[in-house]
Design a protein around this motif. Structure first.
Motif, PDB file in Angstrom:
ATOM      1  N   UNK A   3       0.836  -1.201   0.000  1.00 31.54           N
ATOM      2  CA  UNK A   3       0.000   0.000   0.000  1.00 31.54           C
ATOM      3  C   UNK A   3       0.868   1.248   0.000  1.00 31.54           C
ATOM      4  N   UNK A   4       1.922   1.233   0.837  1.00 35.83           N
ATOM      5  CA  UNK A   4       2.818   2.388   0.891  1.00 35.83           C
ATOM      6  C   UNK A   4       3.572   2.535  -0.416  1.00 35.83           C
ATOM      7  N   UNK A   5       3.912   1.431  -1.018  1.00 36.35           N
ATOM      8  CA  UNK A   5       4.658   1.450  -2.265  1.00 36.35           C
ATOM      9  C   UNK A   5       6.101   1.841  -2.011  1.00 36.35           C
ATOM     10  N   UNK A   6       6.843   1.964  -3.107  1.00 32.64           N
ATOM     11  CA  UNK A   6       8.239   2.377  -2.966  1.00 32.64           C
ATOM     12  C   UNK A   6       8.264   3.848  -2.621  1.00 32.64           C
ATOM     13  N   UNK A   7       9.240   4.226  -1.819  1.00 32.44           N
ATOM     14  CA  UNK A   7       9.345   5.636  -1.456  1.00 32.44           C
ATOM     15  C   UNK A   7       9.889   6.406  -2.664  1.00 32.44           C
ATOM     16  N   UNK A   8       9.084   7.335  -3.155  1.00 33.90           N
ATOM     17  CA  UNK A   8       9.502   8.126  -4.307  1.00 33.90           C
ATOM     18  C   UNK A   8      10.040   9.465  -3.813  1.00 33.90           C
ATOM     19  N   UNK A   9      11.048   9.971  -4.507  1.00 34.14           N
ATOM     20  CA  UNK A   9      11.623  11.256  -4.119  1.00 34.14           C
ATOM     21  C   UNK A   9      10.643  12.368  -4.433  1.00 34.14           C
TER      22      UNK A   9
ATOM     23  N   UNK B  64       8.433  10.098   4.535  1.00 32.27           N
ATOM     24  CA  UNK B  64       8.172   9.037   3.553  1.00 32.27           C
ATOM     25  C   UNK B  64       9.108   9.175   2.345  1.00 32.27           C
ATOM     26  N   UNK B  65      10.372   9.465   2.622  1.00 37.71           N
ATOM     27  CA  UNK B  65      11.384   9.628   1.580  1.00 37.71           C
ATOM     28  C   UNK B  65      12.449   8.555   1.713  1.00 37.71           C
TER      29      UNK B  65
END
Length: 144
Positions: free
Chosen positions: A65-71, A101-102
């Motif tokens: 749900x969180x997914x990969x942390x995107x910049x 969340x980075x």
């Protein structure tokens, strides 16, 4: 060093109560430490192997749900960091990752510009803002 001058031998008064006590002691010492007993029915509450436990599945679902942390944009991250540092002066990297969340590497790049890493002391392994970015210190001094 001492020298033995006298020697004494003590024997208990042989009475019925003493004999009863000794008999109980002997019976207790001769009992086996472990007893085996025959079961009338077999044990049926065996646990079956599970491919994946529920708490692992929940964790995986939450991660997806969180997914990969995107910049995110650097300015957005800076705003999040400054608002976090208004609440507390010191943060460890794990807490800052949860707040922003980075990705850790990206966050450390930004923190090197605006903060200092405490290596020793009471706030060991934590980040704090550099003095030129600390707005809350000026506010504290005016209150005094």
């Amino acid at each position: 060093m001492g020298v033995v001058v006298q020697r004494a031998e003590c024997r208990p008064a042989v009475s019925e109560s003493y004999m009863r006590l000794k008999r109980l002691q002997i019976e207790e010492s001769s009992k086996p430490v472990r007893l085996s007993q025959q079961l009338q029915s077999p044990v049926t509450n065996n646990y079956k192997p599970v491919a994946n436990h529920t708490y692992n599945l929940e964790y995986d679902r939450k991660k997806k749900e969180e997914g990969k942390r995107a910049r995110a944009d650097k300015q957005q991250v800076l705003d999040m960091l400054f608002s976090a540092f208004e609440k507390h002066q010191y943060y460890n990297i794990k807490d800052l990752v949860d707040i922003t969340k980075q990705p850790v590497i990206y966050l450390k790049e930004i923190l090197r510009d605006i903060g200092t890493y405490n290596v020793k002391g009471t706030h060991k392994n934590t980040w704090e803002l550099r003095p030129e970015y600390r707005h809350y210190q000026a506010e504290e001094k005016t209150d005094e």
